[in-house]
Design an enzyme around this catalytic site. Structure first.
Site, mmCIF file in Angstrom:
data_model
loop_
_atom_site.group_PDB
_atom_site.id
_atom_site.type_symbol
_atom_site.label_atom_id
_atom_site.label_comp_id
_atom_site.label_asym_id
_atom_site.label_seq_id
_atom_site.Cartn_x
_atom_site.Cartn_y
_atom_site.Cartn_z
ATOM 1 N N CYS A 156 0.845 -1.190 0.000
ATOM 2 C CA CYS A 156 0.000 0.000 0.000
ATOM 3 C C CYS A 156 0.881 1.240 0.000
ATOM 4 O O CYS A 156 2.074 1.159 0.264
ATOM 5 C CB CYS A 156 -0.864 0.049 1.246
ATOM 6 S SG CYS A 156 -1.939 -1.380 1.421
ATOM 7 N N GLY A 170 -0.568 0.403 -5.087
ATOM 8 C CA GLY A 170 -1.843 -0.285 -4.912
ATOM 9 C C GLY A 170 -2.925 0.374 -5.721
ATOM 10 O O GLY A 170 -3.061 1.597 -5.678
ATOM 11 N N ASN A 187 0.599 0.393 5.946
ATOM 12 C CA ASN A 187 1.285 -0.369 4.903
ATOM 13 C C ASN A 187 2.124 -1.449 5.574
ATOM 14 O O ASN A 187 2.905 -1.163 6.471
ATOM 15 C CB ASN A 187 2.181 0.574 4.086
ATOM 16 C CG ASN A 187 3.052 -0.152 3.081
ATOM 17 O OD1 ASN A 187 4.123 0.320 2.725
ATOM 18 N ND2 ASN A 187 2.615 -1.284 2.585
ATOM 19 N N GLY A 188 1.948 -2.702 5.110
ATOM 20 C CA GLY A 188 2.702 -3.821 5.692
ATOM 21 C C GLY A 188 1.745 -4.851 6.272
ATOM 22 O O GLY A 188 0.551 -4.604 6.370
ATOM 23 N N CYS A 228 12.788 -4.248 3.243
ATOM 24 C CA CYS A 228 12.334 -5.176 2.195
ATOM 25 C C CYS A 228 13.133 -4.926 0.915
ATOM 26 O O CYS A 228 12.986 -3.882 0.266
ATOM 27 C CB CYS A 228 10.853 -4.957 1.920
ATOM 28 S SG CYS A 228 10.288 -5.825 0.452
ATOM 29 N N TYR A 247 11.733 -4.189 -7.304
ATOM 30 C CA TYR A 247 10.557 -4.009 -8.149
ATOM 31 C C TYR A 247 9.579 -2.929 -7.690
ATOM 32 O O TYR A 247 9.074 -2.160 -8.493
ATOM 33 C CB TYR A 247 9.780 -5.331 -8.218
ATOM 34 C CG TYR A 247 8.452 -5.220 -8.936
ATOM 35 C CD1 TYR A 247 8.387 -5.209 -10.328
ATOM 36 C CD2 TYR A 247 7.260 -5.112 -8.224
ATOM 37 C CE1 TYR A 247 7.167 -5.099 -10.982
ATOM 38 C CE2 TYR A 247 6.041 -5.001 -8.884
ATOM 39 C CZ TYR A 247 5.999 -4.995 -10.256
ATOM 40 O OH TYR A 247 4.800 -4.878 -10.900
ATOM 41 N N SER A 256 9.729 -2.317 -15.417
ATOM 42 C CA SER A 256 10.513 -2.688 -14.238
ATOM 43 C C SER A 256 11.873 -3.304 -14.577
ATOM 44 O O SER A 256 12.807 -3.197 -13.789
ATOM 45 C CB SER A 256 9.707 -3.638 -13.353
ATOM 46 O OG SER A 256 9.206 -4.712 -14.134
ATOM 47 N N ASP A 277 13.298 -7.772 -13.787
ATOM 48 C CA ASP A 277 13.696 -7.537 -12.386
ATOM 49 C C ASP A 277 13.589 -8.800 -11.544
ATOM 50 O O ASP A 277 14.407 -9.047 -10.664
ATOM 51 C CB ASP A 277 12.840 -6.425 -11.770
ATOM 52 C CG ASP A 277 11.377 -6.799 -11.737
ATOM 53 O OD1 ASP A 277 10.697 -6.660 -12.769
ATOM 54 O OD2 ASP A 277 10.912 -7.283 -10.688
ATOM 55 N N CYS A 331 6.181 -14.124 1.172
ATOM 56 C CA CYS A 331 6.420 -12.949 2.019
ATOM 57 C C CYS A 331 5.274 -12.832 3.016
ATOM 58 O O CYS A 331 4.115 -12.936 2.638
ATOM 59 C CB CYS A 331 6.502 -11.683 1.172
ATOM 60 S SG CYS A 331 6.711 -10.194 2.186
ATOM 61 N N CYS A 355 15.850 -7.455 4.554
ATOM 62 C CA CYS A 355 15.134 -8.722 4.662
ATOM 63 C C CYS A 355 15.259 -9.401 3.303
ATOM 64 O O CYS A 355 14.889 -8.827 2.278
ATOM 65 C CB CYS A 355 13.662 -8.488 4.981
ATOM 66 S SG CYS A 355 12.681 -10.013 4.878
ATOM 67 N N CYS A 359 12.448 -13.834 1.045
ATOM 68 C CA CYS A 359 11.853 -14.443 -0.154
ATOM 69 C C CYS A 359 12.895 -15.218 -0.969
ATOM 70 O O CYS A 359 12.552 -16.083 -1.764
ATOM 71 C CB CYS A 359 11.131 -13.398 -1.004
ATOM 72 S SG CYS A 359 12.106 -11.952 -1.432
HETATM 73 P P1 AMP Z 1 6.112 -13.579 -13.631
HETATM 74 O O1 AMP Z 1 7.026 -13.918 -14.783
HETATM 75 O O2 AMP Z 1 4.695 -13.967 -13.944
HETATM 76 O O3 AMP Z 1 6.595 -14.097 -12.358
HETATM 77 O O4 AMP Z 1 6.048 -11.964 -13.532
HETATM 78 C C1 AMP Z 1 7.160 -11.311 -13.141
HETATM 79 C C2 AMP Z 1 6.934 -9.831 -13.085
HETATM 80 O O5 AMP Z 1 5.864 -9.469 -12.190
HETATM 81 C C3 AMP Z 1 8.167 -9.210 -12.524
HETATM 82 O O6 AMP Z 1 8.344 -7.920 -13.071
HETATM 83 C C4 AMP Z 1 7.828 -9.135 -11.056
HETATM 84 O O7 AMP Z 1 8.629 -8.228 -10.353
HETATM 85 C C5 AMP Z 1 6.388 -8.703 -11.111
HETATM 86 N N1 AMP Z 1 5.769 -8.884 -9.785
HETATM 87 C C6 AMP Z 1 5.957 -8.075 -8.754
HETATM 88 N N2 AMP Z 1 5.268 -8.453 -7.691
HETATM 89 C C7 AMP Z 1 4.606 -9.528 -8.022
HETATM 90 C C8 AMP Z 1 3.707 -10.362 -7.302
HETATM 91 N N3 AMP Z 1 3.379 -10.119 -6.071
HETATM 92 N N4 AMP Z 1 3.202 -11.405 -7.948
HETATM 93 C C9 AMP Z 1 3.559 -11.630 -9.211
HETATM 94 N N5 AMP Z 1 4.396 -10.852 -9.945
HETATM 95 C C10 AMP Z 1 4.931 -9.808 -9.345
#
Ligand code: AMP
Length: 460
Positions: free
Chosen positions: A2, A28, A102-103, A238, A244, A285, A348, A384, A434, A437
């Site tokens: 958030c 968000g 947030n968190g 984090c 990202y 990203s 990323d 996470c 942290c 993950c």
């Molecule tokens: P994927 O290949 O489907 O894992 O998508 C990867 C992309 O989604 C990367 O740019 C990730 O950083 C981004 N991403 C960021 N947070 C999440 C999340 N919570 N769930 C899925 N993808 C995320």
């Protein structure tokens, strides 16, 4: 995840809070809300959807007052619905208390059960609501004692802003999982998850709220106090905010996010060099690490895919159908650039692997001769519990697949992930992150019940 904002002293506090939400929209997209206080009454607008769609001249004009807090939501505890929008606003002893959080808390279950046993009735299914109940139950002493006593009972991740009458109170958990920045706006102060919010308001960045710090602001006066154990407890910023989540124009965790991402890319190039005609990032990203990667190896950097900017973050969509649709609409490869070329594609991170697989297929269909994928963080193997939506191990592709198997699934000619050591080596505060993950080592004990919808009302 958030975004949160607090404005301590501005004649158009509601408007400033809206600008803050606008800048923090990437944190968000499910709901947005603002609460203001004019010395007599509170004013509130909370809706599901984007800040930009929910607020206009008309309704912002109704948010009268010189203090404000605001929230933009991506749900990680509690369903995505109007009931679960923030800021939470309550009246306690005829005084308004509002909260934006947030968190994720990690001791939700215990606190919730205790409060229910004592007679609390909850109106939302967010862990955040626990905090206002705790405040209501212990409102003795001065503000400083009251808030620190309550916040000291929380475990896990919380960056929070409160409005209590004319006061804005900002607090960060002792590990500092989520960012929280302090700025100066005219005569007053401003709090925001990321410093990019200050730029839009023409506010000045002062510093970050420290892990475990509580700042109590009234007008232009600010007081600071630390939660028990802080600031000595070990920090756990984090690292995924840097990889990202945060905006590259933000300054968080003592560093500029853009520069961190470029350094991650350069380190990745050192660890996993490849030969190619050019390097491209998966927009947006992946672009920053791609640039760092290309510069390190002196290979041309090209924009091989164009992003449709009328669509938000793909994963911030609660259903798979919407996610899939947005994945297709969002990015389009430039065929003329890619056809017959050997390309290094930098992303990323890989979470589920589904987006990456689709992107690679598109690049392949555009005629790429070789595709070498490079990832600017290590494999994500563990969920996470502190506020990023990696809900369960079964959705994490790296949890039970080797790098080789992932390369096969995504269908790339080679795949290279940045190492954990390499990643930490480019951080300014190396020992302060942290990395659960990537390692499964959690700096704060994790809850037994890990269901995002654990506090939902399930009927009889
Ligand atoms: P994927 O290949 O489907 O894992 O998508 C990867 C992309 O989604 C990367 O740019 C990730 O950083 C981004 N991403 C960021 N947070 C999440 C999340 N919570 N769930 C899925 N993808 C995320």
């Amino acid at each position: 995840m958030c975004g949160i904002v607090g404005i301590s002293h501005h004649k158009e506090a509601g408007k400033m809070a809206f600008l803050g939400l606008y800048a923090l929209q990437h944190r968000g997209e499910e709901a947005a809300g603002i609460v203001t206080y004019d010395g007599k009454d509170t004013h509130v607008i909370k809706r599901t959807g984007l800040a930009v769609d929910n607020f206009d001249e008309d309704n912002i004009g109704k948010l009268k007052g010189h203090v404000a807090i605001a929230h933009t939501r991506y749900s990680t505890t509690g369903g995505s619905n109007i009931k679960n929008t923030q800021p939470i606003l309550v009246t306690h002893r005829k005084k308004p208390i509002a909260l934006a959080h947030n968190g994720n808390l990690t001791n939700t279950e215990g606190l919730y059960a205790k409060l229910e046993d004592e007679g609390s009735i909850f109106q939302t299914s967010m862990d955040s609501e626990i905090i206002v109940h705790l405040l209501a139950k212990s409102s003795n002493g001065d503000l400083k004692t009251w808030f620190t006593k309550v916040l000291a009972q929380l475990k896990g991740a919380f960056s929070t802003v409160f409005l209590y009458e004319d006061h804005i109170i900002g607090a960060r958990d002792p590990q500092g999982f989520r960012p929280l920045c302090l700025g100066k706006l005219g005569d007053g102060y401003i709090l925001a998850s990321e410093s990019c919010a200050f730029d839009l308001m023409k506010a000045e960045f002062v510093r970050e709220v420290q892990p475990g710090e509580v700042v109590i602001i009234k007008g232009n006066k600010i007081e600071s106090v630390f939660l028990p154990g802080a600031p000595k407890e070990s920090k756990a910023y984090c690292i995924f905010e840097n990889v990202y989540f945060a905006r590259p124009d933000s300054h968080i965790f003592g560093d500029n996010v853009y520069q961190v991402r470029k350094r991650l890319g350069a380190q990745l190039a050192k660890e996993h060099p490849a030969q190619a005609d050019f390097v491209m990032g998966i927009p947006d990203s992946g672009n920053y690490a791609a640039l760092g990667y290309a510069q390190e190896l002196d290979i041309p950097f090209e924009i091989g895919m164009i992003r449709n900017h009328y669509i938000g973050r793909t994963f911030i969509q609660p259903t798979q159908f919407l996610r899939d649709f947005r994945v297709r609409v969002k990015l389009n490869p430039i065929r003329e650039m890619i056809k017959g070329k050997r390309v290094i594609v930098v992303e990323d991170s890989i979470v589920r692997g589904t987006t990456s697989r689709n992107r690679i297929q598109e690049i392949r269909e555009a005629g790429a001769k070789e595709i070498h994928m490079r990832i600017s963080c290590p494999p994500i193997i563990s969920p996470c519990f502190y506020g990023i939506d990696f809900p369960s191990t079964k959705e994490l592709i790296a949890h039970n697949k080797t790098v080789q198997e992932i390369a096969g699934f995504i269908k790339v000619d080679s795949l290279g992930y940045l190492s954990l050591e390499g990643m930490l080596s480019v951080m300014k505060e190396k020992g302060s992150f942290c990395t659960a993950c990537f390692t499964g080592k959690y700096p704060v004990p994790i809850p037994k019940n890990t269901d995002k919808l654990q506090l939902e009302c399930r009927g009889a």
